[in-house]
Write a protein that holds these residues in place. Structure first.
Motif, PDB file in Angstrom:
ATOM      1  N   ALA A 127       0.855  -1.191   0.000  1.00 37.48           N
ATOM      2  CA  ALA A 127       0.000   0.000   0.000  1.00 37.48           C
ATOM      3  C   ALA A 127       0.890   1.239   0.000  1.00 37.48           C
ATOM      4  CB  ALA A 127      -0.926  -0.011   1.220  1.00 37.48           C
ATOM      5  N   LEU A 128       0.982   1.886  -1.157  1.00 39.22           N
ATOM      6  CA  LEU A 128       1.839   3.060  -1.355  1.00 39.22           C
ATOM      7  C   LEU A 128       0.991   4.226  -1.827  1.00 39.22           C
ATOM      8  CD1 LEU A 128       4.952   1.639  -3.266  1.00 39.22           C
ATOM      9  CD2 LEU A 128       4.981   2.749  -1.034  1.00 39.22           C
ATOM     10  N   ASN A 129       1.109   5.353  -1.158  1.00 39.75           N
ATOM     11  CA  ASN A 129       0.247   6.498  -1.468  1.00 39.75           C
ATOM     12  C   ASN A 129      -1.211   6.016  -1.468  1.00 39.75           C
ATOM     13  OD1 ASN A 129      -0.379   9.164  -2.029  1.00 39.75           O
ATOM     14  ND2 ASN A 129      -0.093   8.945  -4.230  1.00 39.75           N
ATOM     15  N   TYR A 130      -1.534   5.252  -0.435  1.00 36.07           N
ATOM     16  CA  TYR A 130      -2.867   4.642  -0.317  1.00 36.07           C
ATOM     17  C   TYR A 130      -3.669   5.332   0.776  1.00 36.07           C
ATOM     18  CZ  TYR A 130      -6.565   1.390   0.912  1.00 36.07           C
ATOM     19  OH  TYR A 130      -7.797   0.848   1.191  1.00 36.07           O
ATOM     20  N   GLY A 131      -4.948   5.560   0.477  1.00 40.61           N
ATOM     21  CA  GLY A 131      -5.895   6.077   1.462  1.00 40.61           C
ATOM     22  C   GLY A 131      -7.247   5.449   1.209  1.00 40.61           C
ATOM     23  N   SER A 132      -7.836   4.858   2.219  1.00 41.65           N
ATOM     24  CA  SER A 132      -9.089   4.125   2.040  1.00 41.65           C
ATOM     25  C   SER A 132     -10.260   5.032   1.666  1.00 41.65           C
ATOM     26  CB  SER A 132      -9.410   3.347   3.322  1.00 41.65           C
ATOM     27  OG  SER A 132     -10.478   2.471   3.103  1.00 41.65           O
ATOM     28  N   LYS A 133     -10.282   6.235   2.224  1.00 42.86           N
ATOM     29  CA  LYS A 133     -11.386   7.156   1.892  1.00 42.86           C
ATOM     30  C   LYS A 133     -11.337   7.529   0.407  1.00 42.86           C
ATOM     31  CE  LYS A 133     -12.127   9.159   6.484  1.00 42.86           C
ATOM     32  NZ  LYS A 133     -12.114  10.402   7.294  1.00 42.86           N
ATOM     33  N   TYR A 134     -10.142   7.807  -0.082  1.00 43.25           N
ATOM     34  CA  TYR A 134      -9.985   8.109  -1.518  1.00 43.25           C
ATOM     35  C   TYR A 134     -10.438   6.907  -2.347  1.00 43.25           C
ATOM     36  CZ  TYR A 134      -7.908   8.869  -6.081  1.00 43.25           C
ATOM     37  OH  TYR A 134      -7.738   8.994  -7.445  1.00 43.25           O
ATOM     38  N   GLU A 135     -10.021   5.722  -1.927  1.00 42.30           N
ATOM     39  CA  GLU A 135     -10.369   4.497  -2.655  1.00 42.30           C
ATOM     40  C   GLU A 135     -11.885   4.324  -2.759  1.00 42.30           C
ATOM     41  OE1 GLU A 135      -9.236  -0.240  -2.349  1.00 42.30           O
ATOM     42  OE2 GLU A 135      -9.624   0.867  -0.508  1.00 42.30           O
ATOM     43  N   LEU A 136     -12.588   4.582  -1.653  1.00 43.82           N
ATOM     44  CA  LEU A 136     -14.043   4.427  -1.641  1.00 43.82           C
ATOM     45  C   LEU A 136     -14.744   5.484  -2.497  1.00 43.82           C
ATOM     46  CD1 LEU A 136     -14.487   3.492   2.122  1.00 43.82           C
ATOM     47  CD2 LEU A 136     -15.145   2.054   0.176  1.00 43.82           C
ATOM     48  N   VAL A 137     -14.292   6.723  -2.385  1.00 42.52           N
ATOM     49  CA  VAL A 137     -14.870   7.795  -3.205  1.00 42.52           C
ATOM     50  C   VAL A 137     -14.660   7.480  -4.687  1.00 42.52           C
ATOM     51  CG1 VAL A 137     -14.639  10.232  -3.864  1.00 42.52           C
ATOM     52  CG2 VAL A 137     -14.706   9.596  -1.455  1.00 42.52           C
ATOM     53  N   ASP A 138     -13.457   7.033  -5.017  1.00 40.03           N
ATOM     54  CA  ASP A 138     -13.128   6.687  -6.405  1.00 40.03           C
ATOM     55  C   ASP A 138     -14.005   5.538  -6.903  1.00 40.03           C
ATOM     56  OD1 ASP A 138     -11.296   7.045  -8.719  1.00 40.03           O
ATOM     57  OD2 ASP A 138     -10.704   4.984  -8.245  1.00 40.03           O
ATOM     58  N   ALA A 139     -14.260   4.561  -6.046  1.00 42.46           N
ATOM     59  CA  ALA A 139     -15.117   3.423  -6.416  1.00 42.46           C
ATOM     60  C   ALA A 139     -16.538   3.901  -6.733  1.00 42.46           C
ATOM     61  CB  ALA A 139     -15.129   2.393  -5.300  1.00 42.46           C
ATOM     62  N   PHE A 140     -17.065   4.811  -5.909  1.00 39.81           N
ATOM     63  CA  PHE A 140     -18.421   5.321  -6.144  1.00 39.81           C
ATOM     64  C   PHE A 140     -18.485   6.171  -7.417  1.00 39.81           C
ATOM     65  CE2 PHE A 140     -19.296   4.080  -1.763  1.00 39.81           C
ATOM     66  CZ  PHE A 140     -20.594   3.614  -1.870  1.00 39.81           C
ATOM     67  N   LYS A 141     -17.425   6.910  -7.713  1.00 38.93           N
ATOM     68  CA  LYS A 141     -17.375   7.682  -8.962  1.00 38.93           C
ATOM     69  C   LYS A 141     -17.431   6.759 -10.169  1.00 38.93           C
ATOM     70  CE  LYS A 141     -14.794  11.779  -7.405  1.00 38.93           C
ATOM     71  NZ  LYS A 141     -13.482  12.471  -7.453  1.00 38.93           N
ATOM     72  N   LYS A 142     -16.709   5.640 -10.092  1.00 37.99           N
ATOM     73  CA  LYS A 142     -16.706   4.672 -11.189  1.00 37.99           C
ATOM     74  C   LYS A 142     -18.056   3.973 -11.315  1.00 37.99           C
ATOM     75  CE  LYS A 142     -11.728   3.924 -11.128  1.00 37.99           C
ATOM     76  NZ  LYS A 142     -10.622   3.122 -10.572  1.00 37.99           N
ATOM     77  N   LEU A 143     -18.688   3.715 -10.165  1.00 35.73           N
ATOM     78  CA  LEU A 143     -20.041   3.142 -10.184  1.00 35.73           C
ATOM     79  C   LEU A 143     -20.995   4.048 -10.942  1.00 35.73           C
ATOM     80  CD1 LEU A 143     -20.700   1.805  -6.555  1.00 35.73           C
ATOM     81  CD2 LEU A 143     -20.994   0.499  -8.633  1.00 35.73           C
ATOM     82  N   ARG A 144     -20.936   5.348 -10.619  1.00 37.41           N
ATOM     83  CA  ARG A 144     -21.830   6.327 -11.257  1.00 37.41           C
ATOM     84  C   ARG A 144     -21.520   6.466 -12.747  1.00 37.41           C
ATOM     85  NH1 ARG A 144     -21.939  12.206  -8.645  1.00 37.41           N
ATOM     86  NH2 ARG A 144     -19.818  12.196  -9.487  1.00 37.41           N
ATOM     87  N   LYS A 145     -20.223   6.525 -13.065  1.00 34.61           N
ATOM     88  CA  LYS A 145     -19.805   6.689 -14.458  1.00 34.61           C
ATOM     89  C   LYS A 145     -20.287   5.528 -15.320  1.00 34.61           C
ATOM     90  CE  LYS A 145     -15.682   7.324 -17.324  1.00 34.61           C
ATOM     91  NZ  LYS A 145     -14.198   7.376 -17.332  1.00 34.61           N
ATOM     92  N   ASN A 146     -20.210   4.317 -14.772  1.00 30.64           N
ATOM     93  CA  ASN A 146     -20.613   3.120 -15.519  1.00 30.64           C
ATOM     94  C   ASN A 146     -22.088   2.757 -15.328  1.00 30.64           C
ATOM     95  OD1 ASN A 146     -18.038   2.424 -16.709  1.00 30.64           O
ATOM     96  ND2 ASN A 146     -17.359   1.988 -14.635  1.00 30.64           N
ATOM     97  N   LYS A 147     -22.774   3.609 -14.543  1.00 34.12           N
ATOM     98  CA  LYS A 147     -24.215   3.429 -14.292  1.00 34.12           C
ATOM     99  C   LYS A 147     -24.523   2.050 -13.716  1.00 34.12           C
ATOM    100  CE  LYS A 147     -25.503   6.796 -17.825  1.00 34.12           C
ATOM    101  NZ  LYS A 147     -26.200   7.063 -19.084  1.00 34.12           N
ATOM    102  N   ASP A 148     -23.656   1.593 -12.843  1.00 35.21           N
ATOM    103  CA  ASP A 148     -23.865   0.311 -12.163  1.00 35.21           C
ATOM    104  C   ASP A 148     -24.750   0.514 -10.940  1.00 35.21           C
ATOM    105  OD1 ASP A 148     -22.358  -1.101 -13.926  1.00 35.21           O
ATOM    106  OD2 ASP A 148     -20.579  -1.241 -12.673  1.00 35.21           O
ATOM    107  N   LYS A 149     -25.459  -0.521 -10.594  1.00 32.01           N
ATOM    108  CA  LYS A 149     -26.283  -0.504  -9.390  1.00 32.01           C
ATOM    109  C   LYS A 149     -25.369  -0.478  -8.163  1.00 32.01           C
ATOM    110  CE  LYS A 149     -29.738  -3.310  -6.982  1.00 32.01           C
ATOM    111  NZ  LYS A 149     -30.458  -4.598  -6.982  1.00 32.01           N
ATOM    112  N   ILE A 150     -25.760   0.314  -7.152  1.00 26.08           N
ATOM    113  CA  ILE A 150     -24.967   0.347  -5.923  1.00 26.08           C
ATOM    114  C   ILE A 150     -25.232  -0.936  -5.137  1.00 26.08           C
ATOM    115  CG2 ILE A 150     -24.573   1.507  -3.718  1.00 26.08           C
ATOM    116  CD1 ILE A 150     -25.225   4.137  -5.069  1.00 26.08           C
TER     117      ILE A 150
END
Length: 224
Positions: A127-150
């Motif tokens: 885990a280098l330059n890793y932050g879990s909050k960033y990871e989660l926010v990024d995951a939700f952005k990708k969910l929205r971009k790909n119009k996937d169900k939460i």
């Protein structure tokens, strides 16, 4: 006894050890690297398949520039010297975090991942330059971009740890009892052990003691 597939470690206390023993935080980081090698070898011996090491967080950029430079030089030197050995040990290296380092280190990390990609003995997630909050926010952005169900399944799909099982066990050294923005989603049902010893003082005997305790825990996962 509980099966043990994935151990995550917050390697805390290098700087404090360095000040205490050598009057230098950097000396602590160098000593901590020796502990990393011991724990890697002991993980293979115990047939652990995944080892995730928290090496540098997104918040660690607040540290003195000289210390950050030393840390990354230490990592570069380690990879240049030890990559062949890691490969010969059948170890796979995966980087979780954002690869925004020097061109040389980025290339070296990419090479290490590529060279070890087919190895099976142990997967080290660094885990280098890793932050879990960033990871989660990024995951939700990708969910929205790909119009996937939460859903839990879809969130897992967009995490940096996709295809990696959640840790069974988290160890944090350094006598500090917090998660420090590390794997907040993935650690939901992990067993957590806080160790008083600073990371450079942590050894195979300490690791083994925790592994034995873990295997005796009754894990209910919400059940009785």
């Amino acid at each position: 006894m509980n099966p043990l597939n994935h151990v995550a470690i917050i390697m805390d206390g290098n700087g404090r050890w360095g000040i205490k023993n050598k009057n230098s935080r950097n000396a602590g980081h160098k000593a901590g690297l020796k502990t990393v090698e011991k724990i890697i070898n002991h993980s293979i011996k115990n047939k652990i398949k995944f080892l995730t090491l928290y090496a540098f967080s997104t918040e660690n950029w607040k540290r003195p520039k000289k210390e950050i430079t030393f840390l990354f030089q230490l990592l570069e030197t380690f990879l240049l010297k030890r990559l062949e050995n890691l490969n010969n040990q059948d170890i796979k290296l995966k980087i979780i975090g954002i690869k925004k380092f020097s061109k040389k280190l980025n290339q070296l990390l990419t090479l290490a991942e590529k060279k070890t990609s087919n190895n099976k003995s142990l997967q080290i997630n660094l885990a280098l330059n890793y932050g879990s909050k960033y990871e989660l926010v990024d995951a939700f952005k990708k969910l929205r971009k790909n119009k996937d169900k939460i859903s839990e399944k879809n969130i897992n799909k967009y995490l940096q740890t996709k295809d990696i099982p959640d840790p069974d066990l988290l160890i944090r050294t350094g006598n500090t009892k917090r998660l420090s923005n590390f794997l907040l989603w993935q650690l939901a049902y992990s067993e957590i052990f806080f160790e008083k010893k600073l990371w450079p003082d942590f050894n195979e005997k300490d690791f083994n003691k925790i592994l034995k305790k873990y295997k005796l825990i009754k894990r209910n996962f919400g059940n009785i």
